[in-house]
Write a protein that holds these residues in place. Structure first.
Motif, PDB file in Angstrom:
ATOM      1  N   SER D 220       0.665  -1.394  -0.008  1.00 29.35           N
ATOM      2  CA  SER D 220       0.043  -0.095  -0.173  1.00 29.35           C
ATOM      3  C   SER D 220       0.783   1.265  -0.002  1.00 29.35           C
ATOM      4  O   SER D 220       0.550   2.211  -0.511  1.00 29.35           O
ATOM      5  N   LEU D 225      -1.643   4.015  -1.508  1.00 25.31           N
ATOM      6  CA  LEU D 225      -3.161   3.980  -0.949  1.00 25.31           C
ATOM      7  C   LEU D 225      -3.198   4.806   0.455  1.00 25.31           C
ATOM      8  O   LEU D 225      -2.519   4.951   1.164  1.00 25.31           O
ATOM      9  N   VAL D 256      -0.387  -1.885  -7.838  1.00 23.85           N
ATOM     10  CA  VAL D 256      -1.618  -2.692  -7.758  1.00 23.85           C
ATOM     11  C   VAL D 256      -1.707  -4.292  -8.236  1.00 23.85           C
ATOM     12  O   VAL D 256      -2.094  -5.170  -7.588  1.00 23.85           O
ATOM     13  N   LEU D 282      -9.910  -2.359   2.904  1.00 19.30           N
ATOM     14  CA  LEU D 282      -9.876  -1.677   1.898  1.00 19.30           C
ATOM     15  C   LEU D 282     -11.051  -0.972   1.277  1.00 19.30           C
ATOM     16  O   LEU D 282     -10.788   0.278   0.833  1.00 19.30           O
ATOM     17  N   ALA D 286     -10.515   2.827   0.258  1.00 18.79           N
ATOM     18  CA  ALA D 286     -10.636   3.237  -1.031  1.00 18.79           C
ATOM     19  C   ALA D 286     -11.837   4.340  -1.225  1.00 18.79           C
ATOM     20  O   ALA D 286     -11.463   5.338  -1.814  1.00 18.79           O
ATOM     21  N   ILE D 319      -8.565  -0.056  -6.174  1.00 19.73           N
ATOM     22  CA  ILE D 319      -8.975  -0.480  -5.188  1.00 19.73           C
ATOM     23  C   ILE D 319     -10.262  -1.050  -4.710  1.00 19.73           C
ATOM     24  O   ILE D 319     -10.626  -2.046  -4.114  1.00 19.73           O
TER      25      ILE D 319
END
Lengths: 488, 141, 199, 493, 117
Positions: D220, D225, D256, D282, D286, D319
């Motif tokens: 991540s 992220l 990713v 996630l 996201a 994500i």
């Protein structure tokens, strides 16, 4: 040439026209010649489709399959043809008018204007002939985007602000509601094609379908059902031909057309009749009708008044679709035509006043009728059509809509229609009344030096006014098309 | 430091030994600890010592930056080149067995060659980095 | 010992001492590697961690000065992050196979193969070399490339190009359109060569 | 020779980078880079078609069979990633010629291209390998060269941005190493397929979840992220235009991919999502990323930074698709890898054109550019429309699948967020459009700004055209994405 | 459960965390790099300790029945050490450049330089 190819050509021709217009920007006469020729050609092409469609042919053309099952495809059917006919004919007239207006008003960026104008028509044609929701949505968005430069044509702060409202509401509703509705439809029905009798019946619970219906009705921001109507008056900053295009031809009609098409070919009349949300939405439309009329009253700016009048009139068509019976649909379809001709006449007249007398406000138009008799006469005719009284075409569509409310057993809605007609009678006829029967205001202008607008504008205006009258005498071509829609 | 004779003499005697030791590490890597990487570092260390004592300019005369740079790239070329050669000889990439008739000899050769590649790169890179830092001297505070 | 060194690293503000201690830390860990039979690793760690890294660190310190500011107060967010991470690791080690047990899964499967078959596959006694250069030779090629990449990076960053020095645009001064429009002729050093690096 | 394609995919750029460093001439280095990237692109396409027809390709490096040696393993997913990376790489190189001449010192030209090819190599290496430790090695190749490339920016903030990236990247990589180590200690293998077979035996253990956690955090960090994204905006903003265009459209995509590979192939769906409930972590992240980053993007004055924040939001979309753990959702995620690479590449390249001409990408500096640089701005608008998700652009395809996926799960809030954020994209794109088209070009500037040279425009338009082409006829990309998604989920076609 | 073995691991974890803490909390860029290398070295030690076999010897083959330590972690860590030093080199040269550009290598001072706050 096969009919399918013709339908493809109908979408491509205006784009080609736009290219030619763009390349001939150095020579205004050539440029506008191109504009008129493509407009005429387009109308001719659309005309060739009438007979086959009446004979029951439904030419189809798949342009490309975007994702398995989702195609960019065209299909000619009566309702779309009706819209295409109106839009392509009015494009000729509007182009003619725009030539006079733009020159008379010494606008800048005329080439950009004509280019996007032509692309907008391509968008409208695409909407008219689309074979499925995806295609419709594509052209619908294209129409939004390519009319944006037209709305913000002047590039002023005010224009930009209006442009933001315009884009914000139209994209916002279409992305948030309409796209969602489309994808949802795809998910539950497995298709987004327009089919006779609809595709949604029996695919999900009525509750879900009701929600989808709501999403569609509000998602088509171009239909200007309150509270998503703000873009329409905001877009009034645009040059008048644009207003004419937006409010009479391409944009708003694309909106209500979409609603009609969704009602008929996605939900189907039968399904609409049983959904709980239908009647609520009908009343929302009714509220828009009344409120739009009331607001129109308060506006002194002529174009603003016309804009609110449009908001009100559009909901007639939405209402027609939601009545969920044949007469309502026929009335709605007819009203697309009648309102288009009537309202465009009004806008042409308003623009003519602006060009010739530089007046925007109704209160300042006292006595102008004497120096601009043709203009105000046309305005009068257009008003009659909007009000819905003979001898103008609007009478027919209101008649059918009235029949529809009766068949649906909704007396209340009938009353709404009547009241709204009365209101429009007052707020529209005030204008020619002032122009003809009040004495000119000496302080502002003595009437000297004010003439009619340039001849192309005048010709355009007279044509639409005459057609409005002619439609009262002979509405059959459109009526026939609508019966094909309903009874096939 | 150029005038400190003891250091200079000491270094001059020491540096060859460091170099030799590096070679030992390189070639003894098959049998005991060591290999191209360690050898390269020691080799470079020997040279850096030279640079520190006799000055970077002097060191650059012996081994210009561009040559060090070349070494750095050449090592990678050697390593990957061995891979390409094995490909051309019909084996898989870096399959040393095809380098000689006997797979085991092939492996020996291969390992020797790639270790040489590692040595070259590490040596070149260390010298380049040393020069880079040393080259900045006097420009800062 | 290692922990103490590390703690000292945390506290010290003299960068010179920090660099030296970092070297010592490396040497200590190299010793530990030897204890754990990883002679090759120990050798490398000594050469790299204690040798090259320290030299680099010193070179860097020589260029940038050697004192570090004392942070005003303990930072709680990092502390939190550290405790969470550490806690997770401790939790993870609870089920880790016992230290040094020859039956651990880690010693079987692939490792067995290397120890048993490398002598006839490759025929050199140092299994680490066999694995390094042959079985996982490709990794080593990657490693060589990493080193090479480091060289390219350092050269890109540090090789002198006299014309460019001082041509930084100081964008903390709100660059108005006017002066920034000249920037595509970056080589004109006249613009602002008074950045603080020269003081 | 065709059976060696998987390794040639990486070996050729690797050799080329070494040659590139030797030549010391920017123009020749550029030619090498051009030849390399294009060759790699051809190889990648070839691999993709071969995988499509023949199934998974496995290649044993050094002739040692997995798990003893390192294995290259190409399936549909990573063949697709290879195509994305090589495509972007080969389009950015022609663009780089002029852009780099303008933004990076000439004497560093050859090193710059060397670093570029190395970064390219690293990304390809990550994508193609079937060995977890090899992932780490190549990750470092790409990262190290990326740090150097980013630091080449004209602004001195590029240096701090690069340093910040280096610290975060190194921590991320070390976390990945810890994760790999913990996996290794439990299973004794490093080969992905082998791990996938052995992890179920030991997954009741407490070590594997921790390995899982470390890998998640490490990856991540690399893919930025939320909330581990802090390095990205500065890095993208201050890097040279060509570098931003390349890294923005490839590096995070590959990250990713690594995420997908670890979660789906190695740990398996049952572990990642049933036991670890990864999607519960996630999904909100996201959504927050999508929403907050879109919001932040709206208020940026520097358009490059605006696009950087937009990238963060777009990463959120990917994500989001992944966290649906359904065919449609994964398809959306995978196809968005491609789509976002195309459109963001085009956007950053258009900004590179602007940078080339006026030396700034501040929104205030872009006044009136619509007239002065019509093609550049048209490219920006075109790619911007794609970002918004207008029909007939690739952005629409992604959004379509994403919403469809959310509808399938009846995740209403997700639908709302996706729809609203695409409106936010309208807002920030339109801010630029308004300035470029409706503000007058400042008169006081003595040098007239004209259109960017063709060398910059053509590559930009290639990507714009691609993003339209695959929006109009998406069957090729969707087919691959869907097949890849099915493979990941273990559902047959 | 072998507590002794665990304590062994925990010591490395403590080392790791000290490294990470230096990295995260210290504003001086060089100290950050030092923290990074402490962190990484601790990870290396953990790896190697995984490969340790009690009573084993370095994996250099000899005659006779001997237990060897696991060679694979050694190989991995050799690579990782190299990667670590590569990162350090690039990081340090960045620091040199930052110092030239800003005149400081303290994070907060750089912030002030950039944003004037």
């Amino acid at each position: 040439m096969t009919l399918a190819m013709t339908s493809g050509l109908i979408v491509i021709l205006p784009i080609a026209g736009a290219l030619f217009v763009g390349f001939s920007s150095k020579w205004p006469n050539v440029r506008e010649g191109f504009g008129l020729i493509t407009a005429g050609g387009l109308f001719g092409l659309v005309l060739t489709l009438i007979e086959p469609v009446k004979n029951g042919q439904r030419p189809e053309l798949t342009l490309v399959e975007v994702v398995p099952g989702i195609e960019l495809a065209l299909r000619v059917e009566p309702l779309g043809l009706l819209f295409a006919l109106v839009a392509s004919f009015l494009w000729i007239v509007t182009t003619l008018y725009a030539i006079g207006y733009m020159r008379g008003h010494h606008e800048e960026n005329q080439t950009r204007f004509f280019v996007f104008f032509a692309i907008a028509i391509a968008g409208a044609m695409g909407v008219a002939l689309s074979a499925n929701l995806f295609t419709l949505f594509t052209f619908y968005e294209a129409l939004t985007l390519c009319t944006f430069p037209l709305v913000t044509h002047h590039g002023t702060k005010e224009a930009k602000k209006a442009g933001r409202v315009y884009l914000g509401i139209l994209l916002g509703t279409s992305v948030c509601f309409q796209l969602l509705a489309i994808i949802w439809t795809w998910q539950i029905a497995g298709t987004v094609d327009f089919m006779n009798g609809g595709i949604l019946a029996g695919t999900a619970s009525n509750g879900v379908l009701s929600v989808i219906l709501v999403l569609f009705v509000f998602g088509v921001g171009k239909a200007a059902v309150m509270p998503f109507h703000r873009w329409l008056p905001a877009a009034m900053v645009a040059p008048t031909p644009v207003s004419a295009l937006l409010h009479a031809v391409a944009v708003v009609k694309a909106g209500v057309f979409t609603i009609l098409k969704v009602a008929i070919y996605i939900f189907g009349i039968d399904l609409l009749g049983v959904l709980a949300s239908t009647i609520w939405l009908a009343w929302a439309a009714a509220a828009t009708i009344i409120l739009g009329s009331l607001v129109a009253f308060t506006k002194d700016n002529l174009k603003a008044r016309l804009a609110y009048s449009t908001i009100s009139q559009l909901s007639y068509i939405v209402l027609g679709a939601l009545l969920a019976n044949e007469w309502g649909i026929i009335g709605g379809g007819m009203h697309i035509v009648m309102h288009a001709f009537g309202k465009i006449t009004l806008f042409f007249a308003a623009g003519a006043v602006l060009v010739a007398a530089h007046e925007k406000d109704i209160s300042c138009m006292r006595g102008l009728g004497r120096s601009m008799p043709v203009t105000f006469a046309c305005f009068f005719v257009g008003s009659l059509s909007i009000i819905g009284v003979p001898p103008a075409g609007g009478a027919w569509s209101k008649w059918f809509l009235g029949l529809g409310t009766l068949e649906a057993g909704q007396m209340g809605l009938l009353i709404v229609l009547m009241v709204s007609s009365l209101l429009s009678l007052v707020y529209l006829l005030e204008v020619p009344a002032r122009a003809f029967f009040s004495s000119p205001r000496e302080d502002v202008h003595s009437g000297k030096g004010i003439h009619e607008a340039p001849w192309p504008s005048l010709v355009a205006m007279v044509i639409t006014a005459l057609v409005t009258l002619g439609l009262f005498l002979n509405p059959d071509p459109f009526y026939e098309l609508m019966t094909l829609v309903v009874f096939s | 430091m150029e005038d400190k004779i003891i250091i200079r003499v000491g270094a001059k005697t020491l540096i060859p030994f460091i170099m030799v030791f590096a070679l030992y590490v390189q070639f003894h890597g098959d049998y005991g600890p060591g290999g191209g990487f360690q050898a390269g570092v020691i080799f470079a260390a020997g040279f850096i010592l030279y640079g520190l004592i006799f000055g970077v300019d002097m060191a650059k005369k012996v081994l210009p930056l561009s040559v060090a740079w070349l070494f750095g790239s050449a090592g990678v070329l050697i390593f990957a080149g061995v891979g390409v050669v094995t490909l051309l000889l019909g084996g898989d990439f870096l399959d040393y067995s095809v380098l000689a008739h006997d797979p085991e000899h092939g492996q020996h050769w291969g390992i020797l060659l790639v270790e040489l590649g590692v040595l070259t790169t590490v040596f070149g890179v260390m010298i380049s980095i040393f020069y880079s830092f040393a080259g900045r001297r006097g420009l800062g505070t | 010992m290692l922990v103490l060194t590390a703690l000292a690293l945390l506290k010290l503000n003299n960068l010179f001492a920090v660099a030296m201690l970092a070297g010592i830390y490396s040497l200590l860990s190299a010793a530990l590697f030897t204890v754990m039979d990883a002679v090759d690793v120990a050798f490398t760690e000594a050469a790299v961690g204690a040798g090259i890294s320290t030299v680099l660190m010193l070179g860097c310190i020589a260029l940038v000065g050697q004192t570090s500011k004392q942070p005003p107060k303990p930072a709680f967010l990092p502390l939190f992050v550290v405790f969470v991470t550490g806690g997770m690791l401790v939790y993870g080690t609870l089920d880790i196979p016992p230290y040094g047990d020859p039956d651990n899964p880690v010693h079987h499967h692939v490792a067995d193969y290397y120890l048993e078959d490398s002598s006839h596959d490759i025929g050199i006694p140092n299994v680490v070399t066999s694995v390094l250069a042959s079985y996982r030779g490709y990794d080593t090629m990657g490693e060589t490339t990493v080193i090479f990449a480091a060289m390219v990076g350092v050269l890109l960053l540090l090789v002198q190009s006299p014309r460019r020095r001082g041509s930084y645009k100081d964008s903390s001064l709100k660059s108005s359109y006017h002066n920034s429009s000249d920037n595509h002729s970056m080589h004109s050093t006249s613009e602002d060569d008074s950045y603080p690096g020269d003081n | 020779m065709t059976q060696h394609l998987p390794v040639l995919q990486v070996a050729i750029p690797l050799l080329a980078s070494a040659v590139c460093a030797i030549v010391r001439n920017a123009r020749i280095a550029w030619l090498i880079a051009l030849a390399t990237t294009w060759t790699a692109f051809v190889i990648a396409l070839n691999l993709l078609f071969r995988v499509q027809s023949e199934g998974i390709i496995s290649y044993a490096l050094g002739g040692w069979a997995a798990p003893y040696g390192i294995e290259y393993r190409v399936d549909l997913l990573n063949a697709f990633i290879l195509v994305i990376v090589t495509a972007i790489g080969s389009v950015v190189i022609p663009f780089a010629l002029k852009s780099v001449e303008c933004e990076v010192d000439k004497s560093k030209g050859s090193l710059f291209y060397t670093a570029y090819i190395l970064c390219f190599t690293g990304l390809l290496g990550i994508a193609v390998t079937g060995d977890v430790f090899n992932v780490f090695v190549f990750l470092e190749i790409s990262s190290l060269s990326a740090y150097a490339l980013i630091a080449m920016g004209q602004d001195r903030k590029a240096l701090t941005a690069s340093f910040q990236y280096l610290i975060m990247g190194a921590v991320g990589a070390t976390f990945i190493v810890i994760g790999i180590g913990l996996m290794y200690v439990m299973t004794g293998t490093l080969n992905m397929a082998d791990l996938a077979a052995r992890i179920p035996e030991v997954r009741a253990n407490r070590t594997i979840p921790v390995a899982f956690g470390f890998l998640t955090v490490g990856i991540s960090l690399k893919l930025a992220l939320f909330p581990l994204h802090l390095w990205l905006p500065n890095a993208y903003t201050y890097a040279p235009s060509a570098v931003t265009a390349f890294i923005a459209s490839t590096a995070t995509k590959v990250a990713v991919y690594v995420l997908l590979r670890f979660f789906f192939t190695i740990f398996g769906i049952a572990f990642s999502f049933d036991i670890m409930q990864l999607h519960i972590v996630l999904l909100p992240l996201a959504l927050i990323a999508i929403f907050s980053m879109s919001l932040v993007a709206i208020f940026q004055q520097n358009v490059k930074r605006m696009m950087a924040y937009s990238s963060l939001a777009q990463i959120g979309y990917m994500i989001l698709g992944i966290s649906m753990v359904s065919v449609t959702g994964l398809t959306a995620g995978i196809i968005h890898l491609f789509n976002h690479a195309m459109m963001k590449g085009a956007l950053f390249m258009a900004l590179g054109c602007v940078m080339y001409r006026i030396g700034s990408v501040d929104i205030s500096a872009m006044r009136g550019l619509g007239k002065r640089m019509p093609w550049t701005m048209a490219a920006f608008v075109g790619a911007g429309l794609s970002l918004i998700g207008v029909p007939l652009t690739v952005g629409f395809i992604s959004k379509w699948y994403l919403i469809l996926g959310a509808l399938e799960q009846s995740w209403w809030p997700v639908v709302v967020v996706v729809l609203i954020t695409s409106l936010m994209a309208v807002v920030y794109i339109w801010r630029v459009v308004e300035v470029a088209y409706f503000k007058d070009y400042p008169d006081y500037d003595c040098k007239p700004v004209c259109e960017a040279p063709l060398g910059l425009l053509v590559p930009t338009w290639v990507l714009v055209a691609t993003s339209f082409y695959f929006g109009i006829d998406a069957s090729f990309t969707t087919k691959i994405a869907e097949a890849a998604a099915r493979t990941l989920l273990g559902i047959g076609l | 459960m072998n507590l002794l073995g665990l304590v062994n691991y925990w010591a490395f974890i403590i080392l790791m965390m000290i490294g990470l803490y230096i990295l995260l909390s210290r504003g001086n860029l060089i100290k950050k790099m030092v923290g990074l290398s402490v962190f990484q070295t601790a990870v290396f030690i953990m790896y190697i300790s995984m490969g340790k076999v009690q009573g084993g010897t370095a994996p250099i083959l000899m005659n006779g029945d001997v237990a060897y330590s696991n060679p694979l972690p050694h190989v991995l860590i050799l690579t990782a050490i190299v990667v670590g030093v590569a990162t350090t080199a690039v990081g340090l040269s960045l620091i040199v450049r930052i110092h030239e550009a800003y005149g400081t290598i303290e994070e907060d001072e750089i912030q002030i330089e950039d944003f004037g706050t």
